[in-house]
Scaffold this motif. Sequence first.
Motif, PDB file in Angstrom:
ATOM      1  N   VAL A 135       0.874  -1.095   0.134  1.00 36.90           N
ATOM      2  CA  VAL A 135       0.073   0.040  -0.114  1.00 36.90           C
ATOM      3  C   VAL A 135       0.727   1.293  -0.049  1.00 36.90           C
ATOM      4  CG1 VAL A 135      -1.649   1.178   1.267  1.00 36.90           C
ATOM      5  CG2 VAL A 135      -2.159  -1.213   1.098  1.00 36.90           C
ATOM      6  N   GLU A 145       0.362   3.954  -2.808  1.00 33.30           N
ATOM      7  CA  GLU A 145      -0.682   4.964  -2.517  1.00 33.30           C
ATOM      8  C   GLU A 145      -0.535   6.350  -3.262  1.00 33.30           C
ATOM      9  OE1 GLU A 145      -0.878   5.200   1.787  1.00 33.30           O
ATOM     10  OE2 GLU A 145       1.140   5.814   1.981  1.00 33.30           O
ATOM     11  N   GLN A 170      -2.064   3.399 -10.418  1.00 38.59           N
ATOM     12  CA  GLN A 170      -2.825   2.372  -9.548  1.00 38.59           C
ATOM     13  C   GLN A 170      -3.724   1.363 -10.091  1.00 38.59           C
ATOM     14  OE1 GLN A 170      -4.813   4.107  -6.043  1.00 38.59           O
ATOM     15  NE2 GLN A 170      -3.187   5.274  -5.302  1.00 38.59           N
ATOM     16  N   GLU A 190      -6.525  -2.942  -2.298  1.00 41.38           N
ATOM     17  CA  GLU A 190      -7.696  -2.301  -2.545  1.00 41.38           C
ATOM     18  C   GLU A 190      -8.640  -1.887  -1.158  1.00 41.38           C
ATOM     19  OE1 GLU A 190      -8.730  -3.171  -7.121  1.00 41.38           O
ATOM     20  OE2 GLU A 190     -10.053  -4.222  -5.639  1.00 41.38           O
ATOM     21  N   LEU A 240      -6.445   0.670   0.637  1.00 39.17           N
ATOM     22  CA  LEU A 240      -6.655   1.978  -0.029  1.00 39.17           C
ATOM     23  C   LEU A 240      -7.977   2.646   0.319  1.00 39.17           C
ATOM     24  CD1 LEU A 240      -4.693   1.349  -3.474  1.00 39.17           C
ATOM     25  CD2 LEU A 240      -3.932   2.575  -1.511  1.00 39.17           C
ATOM     26  N   GLU A 277      -5.704   8.179   4.620  1.00 41.49           N
ATOM     27  CA  GLU A 277      -4.153   8.018   4.943  1.00 41.49           C
ATOM     28  C   GLU A 277      -3.981   8.393   6.130  1.00 41.49           C
ATOM     29  OE1 GLU A 277      -1.893  10.544   2.450  1.00 41.49           O
ATOM     30  OE2 GLU A 277      -3.037   9.977   0.554  1.00 41.49           O
ATOM     31  N   ARG A 321      -5.092   1.919   6.910  1.00 40.85           N
ATOM     32  CA  ARG A 321      -4.290   2.076   5.800  1.00 40.85           C
ATOM     33  C   ARG A 321      -2.804   1.419   6.018  1.00 40.85           C
ATOM     34  NH1 ARG A 321      -3.354   5.860   1.419  1.00 40.85           N
ATOM     35  NH2 ARG A 321      -5.711   6.056   1.530  1.00 40.85           N
TER      36      ARG A 321
END
Length: 472
Positions: A121, A125, A132, A148, A151, A155, A160
């Motif tokens: 990730v 990211e 992506q 996925e 994500l 953030e 995450r």
Amino acid sequence: MAETDLQDADLDTPVQGEGEQFDEENRLKPEFVRQVRASLRDDNEDSTYDLVEPLHPADIADLFELVERDERATLAAAITDLMSSEVIAELNDYVREDMLEDLDPEAVAEIVELLDTDDAVQLIEDLDDADQRAILAEVEAEDRTAIEAALAYPEETAGRLMQRELIAVPDSMTVGDLIDYLRSNDDLPTEFWEIFVVDHRYHPIGSCQLSWIMRTPRDIALTDVMKRDQTLIPVDMDQEEVALRFQKYALISAAVVDDDGRLVGQMTVDDIVHIISEEAGEDALLMSGAGEGDINEPLREAYSARVRWLIANLGTAVVASAIIAAFGAAIEELVALAVLMPIVASIGGNAGTQTMAVTVRAIAMNQLTRSNTKRLVLRELKVALMNGATIAVLIGIATAVIFTPQLGGVIAAAMIVNIIVSGMAGVLVPVAFDRLDQDPAVASSVFVTMITDSMGFFAFLGLAVASGLVSM
């Protein structure tokens, strides 16, 4: 590292002897970096590989930062099988992005599949949505689903950053059942030291360390030896709060749960070390208005991050200048005022910065809350009074000797006033931003600087006029 030195030096300088790639501070020597670059320049992949092969993955990541940007893809191609998941995970964010731009989606997908979910990730990211999607289309379905899902979380939250590779077993197992399960199941994480015990709803009800399992008879139920007292991490918790919980409770790992209390991942202490380092550096840089402060940051981003704070500082400087202009006649009457004004403002600024740094750190570490704000304000007021009195005596005596006793008294009084105001601003400004749910490290310095400079000039010049030393 000084890239200019590496650019200008002789690229053919050899490294003398085995194990001499590092200096006394465990950093790659310039001589070693120059030899790697010379090998790359000569398209000698075998020599490059031989040079890099003995290095630890973290040192290989450092090497990528030290070579030129246009040499990184060549270096990666020369040491393909050394580009492990550990190297990728350790790469500087900007260096990693530069490398990814030079690779096609299939190559990036191969790298992604080597990584744990949290590292994968982190790898993709910051890429554009189109990039992506192109990369994830090449990733195996199981890995793609996990990435996925990660994500989808905001953030810098636990969702995450968490690892989805963990071992969870039902509460009906015995120790023997668990040992047999671990030995017979090949589809398990390669490294783990804690096993989560879950109920029929997949809610974590306890955890077992491997050391307990190895020392416990086979017929004992897991529920009899597991640790029931757990620190559960909500999936949407901010990474800074996660780090504080690890520090407060001395955790090695912790279960991450979703809104329904189901186990969805884990955070481990190695993740937290990176978070603590990142957050500490981020707060220091935000207070200075230096943006991310990464030497690999693109020039445009570095310019954009820094110039807006310089413009804000320009505005605060105008306020201070307006105060000086209002006392222009007084300054013309006694030039010594112009000589001494910067001292008052400078000392006040330093006092405010000291207090602000302590306050921002206390807020970040959850040491400062609504319960003890009043106590901290009173404490900093006392510190400011003591500091102000000490500095006032010193500057007052010096000014009285060099200029006049009356001017010495004026600057001593102004110094006390400004240091007290600076101390209070250093506490109250960050606290106010925190109460408004704003990061106190971001904008506090601008406002504290404006207050200390403006009040320093106003107190000194105003007291000079009020004392009759000069007239307006």
